[in-house]
Design a protein around this motif. Structure first.
Motif, short mmCIF file in Angstrom:
data_model
loop_
_atom_site.label_atom_id
_atom_site.label_comp_id
_atom_site.label_asym_id
_atom_site.label_seq_id
_atom_site.Cartn_x
_atom_site.Cartn_y
_atom_site.Cartn_z
N UNK A 76 0.85 -1.19 0.00
CA UNK A 76 0.00 0.00 0.00
C UNK A 76 0.89 1.25 0.00
N UNK A 77 0.55 2.27 -0.78
CA UNK A 77 1.34 3.50 -0.77
C UNK A 77 1.32 4.17 0.61
N UNK A 78 2.47 4.73 0.98
CA UNK A 78 2.62 5.40 2.27
C UNK A 78 2.80 6.89 2.07
N UNK A 79 2.04 7.67 2.85
CA UNK A 79 2.25 9.12 2.95
C UNK A 79 2.74 9.39 4.38
N UNK A 80 3.71 10.27 4.51
CA UNK A 80 4.30 10.52 5.83
C UNK A 80 4.31 12.02 6.13
N UNK A 81 3.90 12.35 7.36
CA UNK A 81 4.04 13.71 7.88
C UNK A 81 4.76 13.60 9.22
N UNK A 82 5.94 14.20 9.31
CA UNK A 82 6.76 14.07 10.52
C UNK A 82 6.29 14.93 11.68
N UNK A 83 5.62 16.05 11.37
CA UNK A 83 5.17 17.04 12.36
C UNK A 83 6.34 17.72 13.04
#
Length: 714
Positions: free
Chosen positions: A144-151
């Motif tokens: 599954x494609x992953x989107x990442x937000x580190x914050x």
């Protein structure tokens, strides 16, 4: 996309306290803006016509110190969005730095959820490092494609803490920084897209990572709920919240300098108090109102918050600010918009003097409420003021600069009106949730355009074993090594044939594995996981290769580039041709001369090569696809067979067994294990046997009552 249904999006935000209403913002260091962001993002996505379902995964908590809300396994946010909570470690509420040992269990609990609904999401969006680790493993396992937000990012936090005098050892011990930054590297290595709030965040923070790739970065600022944050009426009664100020202030109707944050040293409240306390002009023009979370007894708060609040009270006393400063003990979530509107009604100013600010949700909330802003000259505030033209930037380390920034707004009524009007217009244009979701989905759809419908759970019937429980064991130094121990284990397998499934997971190639098992008179396993988890074969008249697993792990695999890069390195020697496989590159390594595993990962990442580095027995080095491993192969099979991880006992002795020993499977480390596995001491469901080789497996079965459970299974 070939799937005609709307998107199924999973958001992951594990730590802190997350619920649909009355978020406990500022309660502690783990209940900041991220919790608000992910809930509002889930709600906003759930309202969009292109979305079928949004699930926000977080942690389930049973603790009398927090509300019962966090015990619920599910909570609806709207018709198409809900919160889903999974157990993760202790039932009680714990700080995020204590969650790391339990994240593999969280992964298995998420897998169970997908298995129950026989569907995987179209995209996983992980928030912060801990969710990045979980999201990367789930994305790899399920394709599954992953989107990442580190914050906020670990490297930047370490830099700031050390710049403020904390030594490196203390930073590491208190914040688990090495573990956090490695999780961020893993997330970046696997992410299809990385969403940042500002360009500064990309240039200064993400660029320090080995897996920094500018093409995957997208700036999509968070939104603000314009139904909660809106301007005050310019006439009529003051908002009722003014009554809270009357307990503190001699002149509650004076303009006010408003600061809202949690009690954290990085929020730099003390510099604001010093600036105000030293300036007669500021005290003449305005009151100081500080909302720093909720408190009952400062002495019972965690050390960081306790220190900040004690200093706050001491400084107010030092400067004799009684009657001029307001610092309420308690507030409700719905009070926050009222504080903004009151400050705007009084023609005051909002200030965020944080040492660093990745974005600054409070700034756009204030702007939407018609309140001019003064903010730290770092990160998000730069973009917000550039877009909205509604305030001024200051150096947070300069008390004089903070003073002058506040005076520029408070001392000029015409400037105040321009800033207030610009902020209201600018937020509607740049920072509404509608605009955020439009850009989010437009960008995401471009990335997903060629995505196929995932057939992950559709195994061939001929490949599905009938047993309800399984033993999956490494071969060398686990199954094998002591003839008598192996014979005792074989007797157990024969006694429970048909009830207890048997599989091996080995670094050996399939031909070698079959040969050595035959030599030791071990029955042919139903499943072979071979070549360090890169190949899966099923028992039959002829062994059947699982082509779907091979196709799954081929993602981003570039073996020739890896060989060109790794083979010339010192202390590394290529193993014989027979040891090399389509999805495995094998070397011998000399630990005194060769780079470490971490250094090898860094070398690969810097060349944008995606692979796993596995060292074992102090001499063997395998490089395999990023989606492959014994652990992922075990879970791949469990998902397709419909077997619960708790019904699988896994046994191993070396570093290439580590991943399959983690999580909800019942792990057994045999007594003759290699030192690479010492890190697993204290992990959930990992038993270190005293007995060696196959006797260690039998001891582990006794420890878990595995055979007794088998006999009780109908």
């Amino acid at each position: 996309m070939t799937n005609k249904r709307g998107l199924y999006v999973v958001l992951i935000s594990i730590h802190g306290l997350i619920r649909g209403n009355d978020l406990e913002l500022g309660r502690d260091a783990d209940t900041g803006g991220q919790t608000k962001y992910v809930v509002e993002l889930a709600q906003a996505l759930g309202k969009h016509t292109d979305i079928e379902k949004v699930e926000l995964f977080t942690r389930q908590i049973f603790d009398e110190r927090v509300a019962d809300d966090y015990q619920q396994s599910e909570e609806d946010l709207n018709d198409h969005a809900r919160i889903v909570r999974f157990p993760c470690g202790p039932k009680r509420y714990i700080r995020k730095e204590s969650l790391w040992p339990h994240l593999d269990v969280y992964i298995d609990n998420a897998i169970k959820h997908f298995r129950r609904q026989r569907r995987v999401p179209d995209v996983i969006h992980a928030h912060y490092a801990d969710a990045g680790y979980v999201g990367a493993h789930l994305a790899n396992l399920m394709g599954v494609p992953l989107v990442f937000t580190g914050h906020s990012l670990g490297r930047e936090k370490k830099r700031l803490l050390m710049a403020n005098g904390m030594d490196e050892a203390t930073v590491e011990k208190k914040y688990e920084i090495s573990r956090r930054t490695e999780a961020e590297e893993v997330a970046l290595d696997n992410a299809l897209m990385v969403i940042a709030s500002t360009h500064q965040e990309i240039k200064r923070q993400y660029s320090s990572y080995e897996n920094y790739r500018i093409k995957q970065m997208q700036v999509i600022p968070p939104g603000v709920d314009l139904e909660r944050f809106y301007p005050a009426k310019r006439r009529g009664r003051y908002p009722a919240i003014i009554n809270q100020l009357k307990h503190f202030l001699a002149e509650p109707a004076k303009p006010c300098i408003l600061a809202i944050s949690r009690a954290d040293e990085r929020k730099n409240i003390q510099s604001l108090v010093h600036a105000y306390g030293k300036s007669e002009r500021l005290q003449e023009l305005a009151n100081l109102v500080i909302i720093a979370g909720n408190r009952d007894d400062i002495r019972r708060m965690d050390r960081g918050a306790r220190k900040v609040l004690q200093e706050l009270l001491l400084n107010i006393d030092t400067y004799d600010l009684y009657g001029k400063a307001c610092y309420p003990k308690h507030h409700e979530p719905d009070d926050i918009p009222e504080f903004y509107r009151l400050a705007a009604r009084l023609q005051g100013v909002f200030i965020n003097p944080a040492l660093t600010e990745p974005f600054g949700l409070t700034l756009i909330e204030a702007a939407a409420s018609g309140l001019p802003i003064v903010a730290t000259n770092d990160g998000g505030p730069r973009d917000i003021i550039a877009n909205c033209h509604n305030g001024t930037l200051v150096d947070p380390l300069s008390e004089e600069d903070i003073t002058q920034g506040l005076l520029r707004v408070l001392d000029d009524p015409e400037q105040w009106k321009r800033y207030a009007g610009n902020g209201i217009k600018g937020v509607k244009k740049h920072y509404s949730w509608d605009s955020h979701v439009r850009k989010y989905l437009t960008t995401l759809k471009k990335k997903l355009r060629l995505r196929r419908v995932n057939r992950f759970f559709e195994a061939k019937r001929t490949q599905i074993p009938t047993a309800k429980k399984f033993l999956i064991a490494d071969i060398d130094n686990t199954l094998l090594g002591h003839e008598g121990a192996t014979e005792r284990l074989v007797e157990v397998l024969k006694k429970h044939q048909g009830e207890l499934g048997f599989a091996v997971a080995t670094g050996r190639r399939i031909e070698s594995a079959r040969s050595v098992l035959k030599e030791w008179n071990i029955p042919e396993p139903e499943v072979f996981i071979s070549s360090v988890g890169t190949e899966v074969h099923y028992k039959g008249a002829e062994l059947q290769l699982d082509e779907s697993w091979a196709k799954h792990i081929s993602y981003q695999w570039e073996p020739e580039k890896i060989r060109d890069l790794i083979t010339p390195l010192p202390g590394i020697v290529t193993q014989e041709k027979a040891a090399q496989r389509t999805y495995k590159i094998s070397y011998f390594y000399d630990p005194k001369k060769s780079p470490t595993a971490g250094e090898l990962r860094r070398i690969l990442r810097q060349k944008n090569l995606h692979a796993k580095v596995i060292m074992s027995h102090g001499q063997f080095l395998d490089i395999i696809p990023i989606r492959a491993s014994k652990g992922h192969a075990v879970r791949f099979l469990a998902m397709r067979w419909g077997i619960e991880p708790e019904d699988i006992i896994v046994a191993g002795d070396s570093g290439n067994d580590e991943e399959m020993l983690n999580g909800n499977t019942l792990g057994v480390v045999v007594g003759n294990y290699s030192k690479e596995l010492n890190k697993l001491h204290g992990k959930h469901a990992v038993y270190f046997a005293e007995k060696t080789y196959a006797d260690g497996i039998l001891e582990g079965m006794d420890h878990y009552g595995f055979l007794e459970q088998l006999e009780q299974t109908p």
